[in-house]
Design a protein around this motif. Structure first.
Motif, PDB file in Angstrom:
ATOM      1  N   TRP B  63       0.831  -1.212   0.000  1.00  0.00           N
ATOM      2  CA  TRP B  63       0.000   0.000   0.000  1.00  0.00           C
ATOM      3  C   TRP B  63       0.865   1.262   0.000  1.00  0.00           C
ATOM      4  O   TRP B  63       0.420   2.320  -0.415  1.00  0.00           O
ATOM      5  N   LYS B  87      -6.350   2.892  -3.578  1.00  0.00           N
ATOM      6  CA  LYS B  87      -7.643   2.179  -3.581  1.00  0.00           C
ATOM      7  C   LYS B  87      -8.051   1.846  -2.147  1.00  0.00           C
ATOM      8  O   LYS B  87      -9.211   2.005  -1.757  1.00  0.00           O
ATOM      9  N   THR B  88      -7.072   1.367  -1.382  1.00  0.00           N
ATOM     10  CA  THR B  88      -7.357   1.007   0.015  1.00  0.00           C
ATOM     11  C   THR B  88      -7.789   2.237   0.795  1.00  0.00           C
ATOM     12  O   THR B  88      -8.735   2.181   1.602  1.00  0.00           O
ATOM     13  N   ALA B  90      -9.251   4.912  -0.365  1.00  0.00           N
ATOM     14  CA  ALA B  90     -10.608   5.293  -0.766  1.00  0.00           C
ATOM     15  C   ALA B  90     -11.635   4.404  -0.068  1.00  0.00           C
ATOM     16  O   ALA B  90     -12.656   4.887   0.456  1.00  0.00           O
ATOM     17  N   SER B  91     -11.332   3.125  -0.023  1.00  0.00           N
ATOM     18  CA  SER B  91     -12.258   2.182   0.605  1.00  0.00           C
ATOM     19  C   SER B  91     -12.358   2.440   2.112  1.00  0.00           C
ATOM     20  O   SER B  91     -13.456   2.470   2.683  1.00  0.00           O
ATOM     21  N   GLN B  92     -11.213   2.617   2.757  1.00  0.00           N
ATOM     22  CA  GLN B  92     -11.221   2.830   4.217  1.00  0.00           C
ATOM     23  C   GLN B  92     -11.864   4.176   4.569  1.00  0.00           C
ATOM     24  O   GLN B  92     -12.552   4.295   5.588  1.00  0.00           O
ATOM     25  N   ARG B  93     -11.643   5.159   3.716  1.00  0.00           N
ATOM     26  CA  ARG B  93     -12.231   6.487   3.978  1.00  0.00           C
ATOM     27  C   ARG B  93     -13.764   6.393   3.879  1.00  0.00           C
ATOM     28  O   ARG B  93     -14.480   6.974   4.694  1.00  0.00           O
ATOM     29  N   ALA B  94     -14.242   5.671   2.873  1.00  0.00           N
ATOM     30  CA  ALA B  94     -15.694   5.517   2.707  1.00  0.00           C
ATOM     31  C   ALA B  94     -16.296   4.816   3.921  1.00  0.00           C
ATOM     32  O   ALA B  94     -17.350   5.220   4.435  1.00  0.00           O
ATOM     33  N   ARG B  95     -15.607   3.779   4.380  1.00  0.00           N
ATOM     34  CA  ARG B  95     -16.108   3.052   5.558  1.00  0.00           C
ATOM     35  C   ARG B  95     -16.096   3.951   6.794  1.00  0.00           C
ATOM     36  O   ARG B  95     -16.989   3.900   7.630  1.00  0.00           O
TER      37      ARG B  95
END
Lengths: 266, 112
Positions: B63, B87-88, B90-95
């Motif tokens: 990462w 990508k990670t 973006a995903s963690q921020r959304a969560r």
């Protein structure tokens, strides 16, 4: 000027990281310490205070070693690379292991382990805690050393009544002060075909004539063999058994002696 | 259950903090530690002893990528986000937004 790489190298020691990462980690941690130190000095701390504050960031170096290794390699630090108190890298661990193995090599130590009450095992003083083989070994040691107490121990704990009687004979012959074990052996002989408890009780009576317990054993032994055929027909709840026993002189006389004896020692 | 959630939250938050700080530009470990302290105004305290193992773990996962570069008269190991790291993040921020939004909706409820 402090050599921070040297400080970190001493604290971290060897760390088996692949691809030269060990030096990278040393460099990076040293720079963290150096930067913190310089900042503390710039803020007015003395050099010694700045050094103390900087080093305080990594209070547990052994934990840091393990976590760095796990993070870089993805596996736990092998136990032989750890520096904890029980680590195989420590000399005292090997010394302790050598001493333990030396003890285990001693037959008497292994024998002693047999009597330790390990979890899941019955109480060591329960006869079933010992195998027949272990008790035979203990008896052989007692015979060899002419140690009466060892033989008395076997007599009191051997589930084989015949073996218990033989061990008791030897123990009392070596030390008449152990005649008290006759009380246990006389009970054992109830179930042993051909053995009579009375000679054992007579030995007890000769040895300790003032002991009420001896006469209690005698009263019990006198009626025991007739129990099924003669006494079982009486109802204990209604007092029939008490009256029938009181009429039996073989039971009543030793019971009278039991109650008139000066002391009770079981 | 509570402890597991707490541990996962802390672990996930720590990763998110570092990935977010590296989104803007490459940074070295000392700078990351200082920035977390400064930007959170001292509320979020990050143990330095945990920071470096975490950076190495993020690097092993691909990462972030660390490279030695000159900075201020010395060599520093700068970490930058990789494509996989973005990508990670973006995903963690959304969560995180989903989680913090849900918490706010519960905590900030006012009785009419």
């Amino acid at each position: 000027m402090l050599d921070w790489k040297k400080v970190v190298r001493e604290k971290v020691g060897s760390l088996p990281l692949k691809g030269g990462r060990h030096e990278d980690v040393i460099d990076e941690l040293a720079q963290q310490l150096e930067s913190s130190y310089e900042e503390a000095v710039a803020n007015g701390a003395s050099e010694s205070e700045a050094k103390r504050r900087s080093l305080a960031q990594f209070s547990d170096w052994e934990k840091l070693r393990s976590e760095v290794f796990r993070s870089v390699e993805g596996t736990p630090l092998p136990i032989w690379e750890q520096n904890g108190i029980f680590s195989p890298r420590r000399l005292h661990v090997w010394i302790a292991l050598a001493v333990a193995l030396a003890f285990l090599a001693l037959p008497s130590f292994r024998k002693a382990l047999h009597i330790l009450p390990f979890p899941g095992r019955k109480d060591a003083w329960d006869t079933t805690a010992f195998s027949a083989e272990a008790l035979q070994g203990v008896e052989r040691t007692g015979d060899k050393q002419k140690y009466a107490r060892t033989l008395a121990y076997v007599a009191l704990h051997n589930p084989d009544d015949h073996q218990a009687v033989l061990a008791a004979e030897k123990a009392i012959a070596l030390d008449p002060q152990l005649t008290w074990i006759c009380a246990q052996v006389s009970h054992a002989t109830y179930l042993e075909p051909g053995h009579n408890p009375k000679p054992w009780i007579d030995r007890l009576k000769a040895w300790d004539p003032d002991n009420a317990y001896v006469y209690l054993l005698e009263a019990d032994a006198n009626v025991y063999t007739e129990w099924e055929t003669r006494w079982a027909k009486y109802n204990a709840a209604t007092g029939d058994l008490r009256r029938a026993l009181a009429a039996e002189s073989h039971w009543r006389i030793p019971m009278e002696r039991t109650f008139s004896a000066p002391h009770v020692d079981t | 259950m509570g402890k597991t959630l707490d541990r996962e939250l802390k672990k996930g938050s720590a990763e998110l903090l570092i990935l977010a700080l590296l989104e803007e530009k490459a940074r070295h470990g000392y700078e990351i530690g200082k920035l977390i302290d400064e930007r959170s105004e001292g509320v979020v305290r990050f143990h330095v002893a945990s920071l470096y193992p975490l950076l190495y773990r993020l690097e092993r996962r691909g990462w972030v990528k660390g490279d030695w570069e000159p900075a201020g008269g010395r060599r520093r190991r700068f970490y930058r986000l990789t494509a996989s790291g973005r990508k990670t993040l973006a995903s963690q921020r959304a969560r995180w937004r989903e989680f913090s939004g849900a918490m706010n909706r519960i905590v900030e409820v006012r009785l009419a």
